[in-house]
Design a protein around this motif. Structure first.
Motif, mmCIF file in Angstrom:
data_model
loop_
_atom_site.group_PDB
_atom_site.id
_atom_site.type_symbol
_atom_site.label_atom_id
_atom_site.label_comp_id
_atom_site.label_asym_id
_atom_site.label_seq_id
_atom_site.Cartn_x
_atom_site.Cartn_y
_atom_site.Cartn_z
ATOM 1 N N GLU A 81 0.823 -1.206 0.000
ATOM 2 C CA GLU A 81 0.000 0.000 0.000
ATOM 3 C C GLU A 81 0.857 1.255 0.000
ATOM 4 O O GLU A 81 0.557 2.222 -0.718
ATOM 5 N N HIS A 82 1.946 1.244 0.780
ATOM 6 C CA HIS A 82 2.839 2.400 0.804
ATOM 7 C C HIS A 82 3.516 2.585 -0.556
ATOM 8 O O HIS A 82 3.606 3.706 -1.063
ATOM 9 N N VAL A 83 3.976 1.496 -1.135
ATOM 10 C CA VAL A 83 4.652 1.566 -2.434
ATOM 11 C C VAL A 83 3.709 2.115 -3.496
ATOM 12 O O VAL A 83 4.059 3.016 -4.260
ATOM 13 N N GLU A 84 2.486 1.600 -3.532
ATOM 14 C CA GLU A 84 1.518 2.043 -4.535
ATOM 15 C C GLU A 84 1.160 3.512 -4.347
ATOM 16 O O GLU A 84 1.023 4.265 -5.318
ATOM 17 N N ALA A 85 1.010 3.937 -3.081
ATOM 18 C CA ALA A 85 0.668 5.337 -2.810
ATOM 19 C C ALA A 85 1.799 6.266 -3.232
ATOM 20 O O ALA A 85 1.555 7.348 -3.802
ATOM 21 N N GLU A 86 3.028 5.864 -2.965
ATOM 22 C CA GLU A 86 4.174 6.674 -3.372
ATOM 23 C C GLU A 86 4.260 6.798 -4.885
ATOM 24 O O GLU A 86 4.524 7.869 -5.422
ATOM 25 N N ILE A 87 4.040 5.685 -5.575
ATOM 26 C CA ILE A 87 4.104 5.713 -7.040
ATOM 27 C C ILE A 87 3.032 6.631 -7.601
ATOM 28 O O ILE A 87 3.298 7.456 -8.482
ATOM 29 N N ARG A 88 1.810 6.540 -7.079
ATOM 30 C CA ARG A 88 0.725 7.405 -7.568
ATOM 31 C C ARG A 88 1.045 8.875 -7.322
ATOM 32 O O ARG A 88 0.847 9.727 -8.195
ATOM 33 N N ARG A 89 1.540 9.170 -6.115
ATOM 34 C CA ARG A 89 1.835 10.567 -5.766
ATOM 35 C C ARG A 89 2.934 11.135 -6.650
ATOM 36 O O ARG A 89 2.841 12.251 -7.162
ATOM 37 N N GLU A 90 3.997 10.367 -6.843
ATOM 38 C CA GLU A 90 5.125 10.869 -7.624
ATOM 39 C C GLU A 90 4.823 10.884 -9.121
ATOM 40 O O GLU A 90 5.361 11.716 -9.857
ATOM 41 N N GLN A 91 3.960 9.992 -9.587
ATOM 42 C CA GLN A 91 3.542 10.048 -10.991
ATOM 43 C C GLN A 91 2.798 11.348 -11.277
ATOM 44 O O GLN A 91 2.964 11.943 -12.355
ATOM 45 N N ALA A 92 1.997 11.802 -10.319
ATOM 46 C CA ALA A 92 1.263 13.060 -10.497
ATOM 47 C C ALA A 92 2.228 14.238 -10.580
ATOM 48 O O ALA A 92 2.076 15.130 -11.429
ATOM 49 N N GLU A 93 3.243 14.259 -9.712
ATOM 50 C CA GLU A 93 4.221 15.352 -9.751
ATOM 51 C C GLU A 93 5.081 15.264 -11.005
ATOM 52 O O GLU A 93 5.421 16.286 -11.607
ATOM 53 N N LEU A 94 5.410 14.060 -11.432
ATOM 54 C CA LEU A 94 6.178 13.870 -12.658
ATOM 55 C C LEU A 94 5.414 14.436 -13.855
ATOM 56 O O LEU A 94 5.974 15.163 -14.684
ATOM 57 N N ALA A 95 4.124 14.117 -13.927
ATOM 58 C CA ALA A 95 3.300 14.623 -15.032
ATOM 59 C C ALA A 95 3.213 16.144 -14.997
ATOM 60 O O ALA A 95 3.248 16.803 -16.045
ATOM 61 N N ARG A 96 3.084 16.717 -13.789
ATOM 62 C CA ARG A 96 3.008 18.172 -13.670
ATOM 63 C C ARG A 96 4.271 18.834 -14.190
ATOM 64 O O ARG A 96 4.219 19.791 -14.969
ATOM 65 N N ARG A 97 5.423 18.310 -13.774
ATOM 66 C CA ARG A 97 6.689 18.922 -14.201
ATOM 67 C C ARG A 97 6.928 18.742 -15.694
ATOM 68 O O ARG A 97 7.433 19.652 -16.355
ATOM 69 N N GLU A 98 6.576 17.578 -16.223
ATOM 70 C CA GLU A 98 6.743 17.383 -17.666
ATOM 71 C C GLU A 98 5.919 18.403 -18.439
ATOM 72 O O GLU A 98 6.375 18.944 -19.451
ATOM 73 N N ALA A 99 4.701 18.676 -17.966
ATOM 74 C CA ALA A 99 3.846 19.654 -18.640
ATOM 75 C C ALA A 99 4.439 21.057 -18.542
ATOM 76 O O ALA A 99 4.436 21.821 -19.514
ATOM 77 N N VAL A 100 4.986 21.411 -17.388
ATOM 78 C CA VAL A 100 5.569 22.740 -17.183
ATOM 79 C C VAL A 100 6.795 22.935 -18.063
ATOM 80 O O VAL A 100 6.928 23.959 -18.754
ATOM 81 N N TYR A 101 7.708 21.974 -18.078
ATOM 82 C CA TYR A 101 8.956 22.137 -18.816
ATOM 83 C C TYR A 101 8.750 21.982 -20.322
ATOM 84 O O TYR A 101 9.336 22.704 -21.118
ATOM 85 N N ALA A 102 7.898 21.030 -20.736
ATOM 86 C CA ALA A 102 7.711 20.766 -22.161
ATOM 87 C C ALA A 102 6.972 21.895 -22.866
ATOM 88 O O ALA A 102 7.087 22.049 -24.086
#
Length: 218
Positions: free
Chosen positions: A92-113
Protein backbone atom coordinates in the motif's frame (compact mmCIF):
# COMPACT_ATOMS: atom_id res chain seq x y z
CA UNK A 1 33.21 21.03 -0.89
CA UNK A 2 31.69 23.00 -3.76
CA UNK A 3 30.58 26.62 -3.40
CA UNK A 4 27.32 25.97 -5.24
CA UNK A 5 25.90 24.02 -8.17
CA UNK A 6 27.33 26.43 -10.75
CA UNK A 7 30.85 26.03 -9.39
CA UNK A 8 30.39 22.26 -9.28
CA UNK A 9 29.11 22.31 -12.85
CA UNK A 10 32.12 24.23 -14.12
CA UNK A 11 34.51 21.75 -12.51
CA UNK A 12 32.52 18.78 -13.77
CA UNK A 13 32.36 20.26 -17.27
CA UNK A 14 36.15 20.27 -17.56
CA UNK A 15 36.31 16.59 -16.60
CA UNK A 16 33.59 15.62 -19.09
CA UNK A 17 35.29 17.66 -21.81
CA UNK A 18 38.34 15.38 -21.46
CA UNK A 19 36.23 12.50 -22.82
CA UNK A 20 36.09 14.25 -26.22
CA UNK A 21 32.57 13.07 -26.92
CA UNK A 22 31.15 13.43 -30.43
CA UNK A 23 27.92 15.46 -30.73
CA UNK A 24 26.69 14.76 -27.17
CA UNK A 25 23.34 15.66 -25.66
CA UNK A 26 23.29 16.72 -22.00
CA UNK A 27 20.30 15.54 -19.98
CA UNK A 28 20.01 16.99 -16.47
CA UNK A 29 17.88 15.65 -13.63
CA UNK A 30 15.59 18.40 -12.26
CA UNK A 31 15.70 20.33 -10.37
CA UNK A 32 19.10 20.36 -8.67
CA UNK A 33 20.94 18.80 -11.59
CA UNK A 34 19.93 21.49 -14.07
CA UNK A 35 22.34 24.28 -12.97
CA UNK A 36 25.14 21.67 -13.03
CA UNK A 37 24.05 20.33 -16.40
CA UNK A 38 23.79 23.83 -17.83
CA UNK A 39 27.50 24.41 -17.19
CA UNK A 40 28.40 21.04 -18.73
CA UNK A 41 26.27 21.70 -21.82
CA UNK A 42 27.73 25.17 -22.22
CA UNK A 43 31.30 23.85 -22.03
CA UNK A 44 30.58 21.09 -24.55
CA UNK A 45 28.53 23.32 -26.85
CA UNK A 46 25.76 20.72 -26.49
CA UNK A 47 21.97 20.89 -26.28
CA UNK A 48 20.50 20.70 -22.78
CA UNK A 49 17.40 18.68 -21.95
CA UNK A 50 15.81 17.42 -18.75
CA UNK A 51 14.46 14.04 -17.73
CA UNK A 52 11.97 14.03 -14.89
CA UNK A 53 12.81 11.48 -12.22
CA UNK A 54 10.96 11.29 -8.92
CA UNK A 55 12.26 9.60 -5.80
CA UNK A 56 10.00 7.10 -4.03
CA UNK A 57 10.33 7.83 -0.31
CA UNK A 58 10.72 5.01 2.18
CA UNK A 59 8.14 4.70 5.00
CA UNK A 60 9.13 6.91 7.92
CA UNK A 61 12.18 8.16 5.99
CA UNK A 62 10.90 10.46 3.24
CA UNK A 63 14.41 11.51 2.20
CA UNK A 64 15.57 7.89 1.81
CA UNK A 65 14.86 6.55 -1.67
CA UNK A 66 13.37 3.09 -1.81
CA UNK A 67 13.31 3.60 -5.57
CA UNK A 68 12.46 6.08 -8.32
CA UNK A 69 10.24 6.55 -11.35
CA UNK A 70 11.29 8.20 -14.60
CA UNK A 71 9.15 9.78 -17.30
CA UNK A 72 9.92 10.30 -20.96
CA UNK A 73 9.35 7.96 -23.88
CA UNK A 74 10.14 4.80 -21.88
CA UNK A 75 8.87 5.17 -18.27
CA UNK A 76 10.75 3.10 -15.71
CA UNK A 77 10.36 2.19 -12.04
CA UNK A 78 13.58 1.18 -10.26
CA UNK A 79 13.74 -0.03 -6.66
CA UNK A 80 16.68 0.08 -4.26
CA UNK A 81 17.04 -3.59 -3.18
CA UNK A 82 18.93 -2.79 0.03
CA UNK A 83 16.28 -0.33 1.26
CA UNK A 84 13.40 -2.59 0.22
CA UNK A 85 14.94 -5.54 2.07
CA UNK A 86 15.77 -3.49 5.16
CA UNK A 87 12.50 -1.58 5.62
CA UNK A 88 10.08 -3.94 3.84
CA UNK A 89 7.53 -1.25 2.90
CA UNK A 90 3.94 -2.40 2.55
CA UNK A 91 2.44 -2.76 -0.95
CA UNK A 92 0.00 0.00 0.00
CA UNK A 93 2.84 2.40 0.80
CA UNK A 94 4.65 1.57 -2.43
CA UNK A 95 1.52 2.04 -4.54
CA UNK A 96 0.67 5.34 -2.81
CA UNK A 97 4.17 6.67 -3.37
CA UNK A 98 4.10 5.71 -7.04
CA UNK A 99 0.72 7.40 -7.57
CA UNK A 100 1.83 10.57 -5.77
CA UNK A 101 5.12 10.87 -7.62
CA UNK A 102 3.54 10.05 -10.99
CA UNK A 103 1.26 13.06 -10.50
CA UNK A 104 4.22 15.35 -9.75
CA UNK A 105 6.18 13.87 -12.66
CA UNK A 106 3.30 14.62 -15.03
CA UNK A 107 3.01 18.17 -13.67
CA UNK A 108 6.69 18.92 -14.20
CA UNK A 109 6.74 17.38 -17.67
CA UNK A 110 3.85 19.65 -18.64
CA UNK A 111 5.57 22.74 -17.18
CA UNK A 112 8.96 22.14 -18.82
CA UNK A 113 7.71 20.77 -22.16
CA UNK A 114 5.47 23.80 -22.73
CA UNK A 115 8.57 25.91 -23.38
CA UNK A 116 11.11 23.20 -24.21
CA UNK A 117 9.87 20.15 -26.19
CA UNK A 118 11.86 16.98 -25.35
CA UNK A 119 14.85 16.20 -27.56
CA UNK A 120 15.23 12.85 -29.32
CA UNK A 121 17.92 10.71 -27.65
CA UNK A 122 17.77 7.83 -30.15
CA UNK A 123 21.26 7.01 -31.41
CA UNK A 124 22.83 9.83 -29.40
CA UNK A 125 25.61 9.99 -26.85
CA UNK A 126 23.82 11.25 -23.73
CA UNK A 127 25.52 12.80 -20.71
CA UNK A 128 23.26 12.42 -17.67
CA UNK A 129 24.00 15.06 -15.04
CA UNK A 130 22.86 15.45 -11.44
CA UNK A 131 24.19 17.45 -8.50
CA UNK A 132 25.24 14.28 -6.68
CA UNK A 133 24.56 10.61 -5.94
CA UNK A 134 23.32 9.36 -2.60
CA UNK A 135 21.53 6.04 -3.18
CA UNK A 136 21.76 6.48 -6.96
CA UNK A 137 18.14 5.40 -7.45
CA UNK A 138 17.09 8.45 -9.47
CA UNK A 139 20.16 8.31 -11.70
CA UNK A 140 19.69 4.58 -12.28
CA UNK A 141 16.07 5.12 -13.29
CA UNK A 142 17.16 7.86 -15.69
CA UNK A 143 19.89 5.73 -17.25
CA UNK A 144 17.61 2.74 -17.76
CA UNK A 145 14.88 4.93 -19.24
CA UNK A 146 17.29 6.55 -21.69
CA UNK A 147 18.68 3.17 -22.68
CA UNK A 148 15.16 1.98 -23.41
CA UNK A 149 14.58 5.15 -25.46
CA UNK A 150 17.50 4.22 -27.73
CA UNK A 151 20.47 6.22 -26.46
CA UNK A 152 23.64 4.84 -28.08
CA UNK A 153 26.07 5.73 -25.26
CA UNK A 154 25.41 6.84 -21.69
CA UNK A 155 27.78 8.92 -19.60
CA UNK A 156 26.81 9.65 -16.00
CA UNK A 157 28.46 12.82 -14.67
CA UNK A 158 28.16 14.08 -11.10
CA UNK A 159 30.32 16.29 -8.87
CA UNK A 160 30.09 14.02 -5.81
CA UNK A 161 28.72 10.59 -4.96
CA UNK A 162 28.59 7.80 -2.42
CA UNK A 163 31.00 4.99 -3.27
CA UNK A 164 28.30 2.30 -3.27
CA UNK A 165 26.13 4.25 -5.72
CA UNK A 166 29.05 5.09 -8.01
CA UNK A 167 30.21 1.48 -8.11
CA UNK A 168 26.72 0.16 -8.84
CA UNK A 169 26.04 2.66 -11.64
CA UNK A 170 29.31 1.84 -13.39
CA UNK A 171 27.48 -1.30 -14.48
CA UNK A 172 24.52 0.69 -15.83
CA UNK A 173 26.24 3.60 -17.62
CA UNK A 174 28.99 3.19 -20.21
CA UNK A 175 31.14 5.75 -18.38
CA UNK A 176 30.84 7.38 -14.95
CA UNK A 177 32.54 10.70 -14.18
CA UNK A 178 32.47 11.58 -10.46
CA UNK A 179 34.82 14.27 -9.17
CA UNK A 180 34.68 13.25 -5.51
CA UNK A 181 33.82 9.99 -3.74
CA UNK A 182 34.09 10.86 -0.02
CA UNK A 183 34.85 8.16 2.50
CA UNK A 184 32.00 9.30 4.75
CA UNK A 185 28.92 10.24 2.75
CA UNK A 186 25.60 11.11 4.38
CA UNK A 187 23.85 13.46 1.94
CA UNK A 188 24.61 15.36 -1.26
CA UNK A 189 23.94 18.72 0.37
CA UNK A 190 26.77 18.34 2.89
CA UNK A 191 29.27 18.82 0.04
CA UNK A 192 27.90 22.22 -1.02
CA UNK A 193 28.24 25.54 0.81
CA UNK A 194 25.09 26.75 -0.96
CA UNK A 195 22.55 23.99 -1.60
CA UNK A 196 19.38 26.05 -1.85
CA UNK A 197 16.39 24.58 -3.66
CA UNK A 198 16.15 25.20 -7.41
CA UNK A 199 12.79 26.49 -8.66
CA UNK A 200 10.82 25.51 -11.77
CA UNK A 201 11.38 29.04 -13.05
CA UNK A 202 15.15 28.64 -12.79
CA UNK A 203 14.98 25.33 -14.65
CA UNK A 204 12.97 26.88 -17.48
CA UNK A 205 15.34 29.86 -17.70
CA UNK A 206 18.39 27.60 -17.93
CA UNK A 207 16.79 25.42 -20.60
CA UNK A 208 15.83 28.51 -22.57
CA UNK A 209 19.33 29.94 -22.32
CA UNK A 210 20.89 26.81 -23.83
CA UNK A 211 18.22 26.73 -26.53
CA UNK A 212 19.20 30.30 -27.45
CA UNK A 213 22.92 29.58 -27.12
CA UNK A 214 23.43 32.09 -24.32
CA UNK A 215 23.72 32.35 -20.57
CA UNK A 216 20.79 32.50 -18.18
CA UNK A 217 20.57 35.45 -15.85
CA UNK A 218 21.10 34.56 -12.23
Amino acid sequence: MFADRVAAGKALAEAVAQLRLTDPLVVALPRGGVPVGHEVAQRLGAPLDVLIVRKLGAPGHAELAMGAIVGGAAPQTVFNPEVMESLRPSPEHVEAEIRREQAELARREAVYAADHPPLDVHGRTVVVVDDGLATGATAEAALRGLRQAGAAKLVLAVPVGAAEAVNRLEAVADTVVCLSVPFRFEAVGQWYSDFRQVSDEEVIALLRSRKNGGKASR
